[in-house]
Design an enzyme around this catalytic site. Structure first.
Site, PDB file in Angstrom:
ATOM      1  N   ASP A 166       0.834  -1.214   0.000  1.00  0.00           N
ATOM      2  CA  ASP A 166       0.000   0.000   0.000  1.00  0.00           C
ATOM      3  C   ASP A 166       0.866   1.260   0.000  1.00  0.00           C
ATOM      4  OD1 ASP A 166      -2.399   1.369  -0.012  1.00  0.00           O
ATOM      5  OD2 ASP A 166      -2.568   1.406   2.169  1.00  0.00           O
TER       6      ASP A 166
ATOM      7  N   HIS B  51       2.111   3.362  -9.099  1.00  0.00           N
ATOM      8  CA  HIS B  51       1.916   1.913  -9.303  1.00  0.00           C
ATOM      9  C   HIS B  51       3.086   1.332 -10.095  1.00  0.00           C
ATOM     10  CE1 HIS B  51      -1.916   2.187  -7.444  1.00  0.00           C
ATOM     11  NE2 HIS B  51      -2.501   2.862  -8.419  1.00  0.00           N
TER      12      HIS B  51
ATOM     13  N   LEU C  75      10.796 -20.294  -5.055  1.00  0.00           N
ATOM     14  CA  LEU C  75       9.843 -19.421  -4.343  1.00  0.00           C
ATOM     15  C   LEU C  75       8.462 -19.574  -4.975  1.00  0.00           C
ATOM     16  CD1 LEU C  75       9.501 -16.866  -2.323  1.00  0.00           C
ATOM     17  CD2 LEU C  75       9.584 -15.517  -4.415  1.00  0.00           C
TER      18      LEU C  75
HETATM   19  C1  IPE Z   1      -5.405  -2.668  -0.086  1.00  0.00           C
HETATM   20  O1  IPE Z   1      -5.086  -1.322  -0.220  1.00  0.00           O
HETATM   21  C2  IPE Z   1      -5.389  -3.346  -1.422  1.00  0.00           C
HETATM   22  C3  IPE Z   1      -4.080  -3.487  -2.070  1.00  0.00           C
HETATM   23  C4  IPE Z   1      -2.931  -3.115  -1.581  1.00  0.00           C
HETATM   24  C5  IPE Z   1      -4.121  -4.117  -3.349  1.00  0.00           C
HETATM   25  P1  IPE Z   1      -6.209  -0.194  -0.357  1.00  0.00           P
HETATM   26  O2  IPE Z   1      -5.505   1.081  -0.533  1.00  0.00           O
HETATM   27  O3  IPE Z   1      -7.196  -0.562  -1.412  1.00  0.00           O
HETATM   28  O4  IPE Z   1      -6.930  -0.271   1.066  1.00  0.00           O
HETATM   29  P2  IPE Z   1      -7.883   0.777   1.775  1.00  0.00           P
HETATM   30  O5  IPE Z   1      -8.939   1.170   0.776  1.00  0.00           O
HETATM   31  O6  IPE Z   1      -7.052   1.952   2.163  1.00  0.00           O
HETATM   32  O7  IPE Z   1      -8.426   0.064   2.967  1.00  0.00           O
HETATM   33  C1  IPE Z   2      -1.736   0.195  -3.281  1.00  0.00           C
HETATM   34  O1  IPE Z   2      -1.448   1.555  -3.318  1.00  0.00           O
HETATM   35  C2  IPE Z   2      -1.959  -0.382  -4.657  1.00  0.00           C
HETATM   36  C3  IPE Z   2      -3.360  -0.711  -4.956  1.00  0.00           C
HETATM   37  C4  IPE Z   2      -4.352  -0.668  -4.119  1.00  0.00           C
HETATM   38  C5  IPE Z   2      -3.639  -1.136  -6.316  1.00  0.00           C
HETATM   39  P1  IPE Z   2      -2.604   2.631  -3.296  1.00  0.00           P
HETATM   40  O2  IPE Z   2      -2.983   2.956  -4.695  1.00  0.00           O
HETATM   41  O3  IPE Z   2      -3.728   2.211  -2.412  1.00  0.00           O
HETATM   42  O4  IPE Z   2      -1.858   3.862  -2.642  1.00  0.00           O
HETATM   43  P2  IPE Z   2      -2.442   4.908  -1.607  1.00  0.00           P
HETATM   44  O5  IPE Z   2      -2.937   4.138  -0.419  1.00  0.00           O
HETATM   45  O6  IPE Z   2      -3.548   5.646  -2.309  1.00  0.00           O
HETATM   46  O7  IPE Z   2      -1.281   5.779  -1.274  1.00  0.00           O
HETATM   47 MG    MG Z   3      -4.125   2.464  -0.444  1.00  0.00          MG
END
Ligand code: IPE
Ligand code: IPE
Ligand code: MG
Length: 240
Positions: free
Chosen positions: A13, A30, A124
């Site tokens: 995240d 990303h 792995l």
């Molecule tokens: C969780 O992250 C999903 C992934 C890392 C793929 P999110 O960014 O979607 O989670 P929330 O919405 O903050 O809970």
């Molecule tokens: C996690 O990073 C990746 C996905 C959920 C696809 P985020 O896109 O949720 O990044 P933040 O939380 O907005 O910084």
């Molecule tokens: Mg996020």
């Protein structure tokens, strides 16, 4: 160096915030996140981790703006084309975990192809949770059992889950500073040790992985027992 856990799972995240801080589009975050993942896979192989599971796209991430969702789909399609040959060389066995319904035919074909191309990998096991939700997994396992007339027990559910090919995670890491699971591995997380990192995923590196592993090594996993039972297994069952 600390002994690596057998199975590490990661909620990757913080990509969006990483990009926002740099006044870049979220998709650039990303893309940088893919670099972190590439390095993390390498680091796990070097440290003797047997299973790495990463959360790449949740059942709920469809709620994001359409251009971000399609950008993430494109990123997956590109990665399938570019990364699989190297993963195969590195002995990585790929599994995509999640609901295929909702993904394009082209992506589904790519996922199946990547899985069969890497099926012999023995260094792995890499599970990529894509269009995955812990609640989806419990529901699909129960649906399968009902359809085949089997009783629902802990054992039958566990063996019908989308992650039945690996043991439960020992360590779950979440980057980005949030302290929640966001529907990741709800069933399998029952006895995982949790490590929350302030690092945004694109900034996650080997040193932070080692800090998570060191924290894990310092935990006492009691699985419901007492400390003294763990120290003196022969006395298990006696109270002190
Ligand atoms: C969780 O992250 C999903 C992934 C890392 C793929 P999110 O960014 O979607 O989670 P929330 O919405 O903050 O809970
Ligand atoms: C996690 O990073 C990746 C996905 C959920 C696809 P985020 O896109 O949720 O990044 P933040 O939380 O907005 O910084
Ligand atoms: Mg996020």
């Amino acid at each position: 160096m600390s002994q690596a856990p057998h199975h590490i799972a990661i909620v990757m995240d913080g990509n969006g915030r990483w990009a926002n801080k740099r006044l870049m589009p979220r998709l650039a975050g990303h893309r940088q996140g893919m670099e972190s993942l590439r390095q993390c896979i390498r680091a796990c192989v070097q440290r003797g981790v047997a299973v790495l599971t990463v959360f790449a796209f949740s059942s709920e991430n469809w709620r994001r703006p359409a251009d971000e969702v399609s950008g993430l789909m494109d990123l997956l399609a590109t990665a399938l084309g570019k990364e699989v040959a190297q993963l195969r060389k590195d002995g990585v066995q790929l599994h995509f975990v999640g609901e295929r319904t909702g993904l394009s035919e082209k992506i589904c074909a790519g996922l199946a192809q990547a899985e069969s191309a890497t099926a012999q990998g023995n260094r792995l096991v890499l599970n990529i949770c894509f269009n995955y939700g812990g609640r989806w997994d419990v529901a699909q396992a129960a649906t399968k059992l009902c359809a085949s007339g089997q009783a629902i027990t802990e054992a039958s559910l566990a063996s019908s889950m989308a992650m039945a090919h690996v043991p439960d995670p020992d360590l779950i890491i979440r980057t980005g500073g949030e302290m929640r699971l966001s529907n990741f591995l709800l069933w399998q997380a029952a006895y995982a040790e949790l490590y929350f990192s302030e690092r945004l995923w694109p900034d996650f590196d080997d040193a932070e992985l080692d800090r998570a592993i060191a924290a894990f090594s310092g935990r006492e996993r009691r699985f419901g027992q007492t400390s003294s039972q763990l120290l003196h297994p022969k006395d298990a069952g006696k109270s002190s």
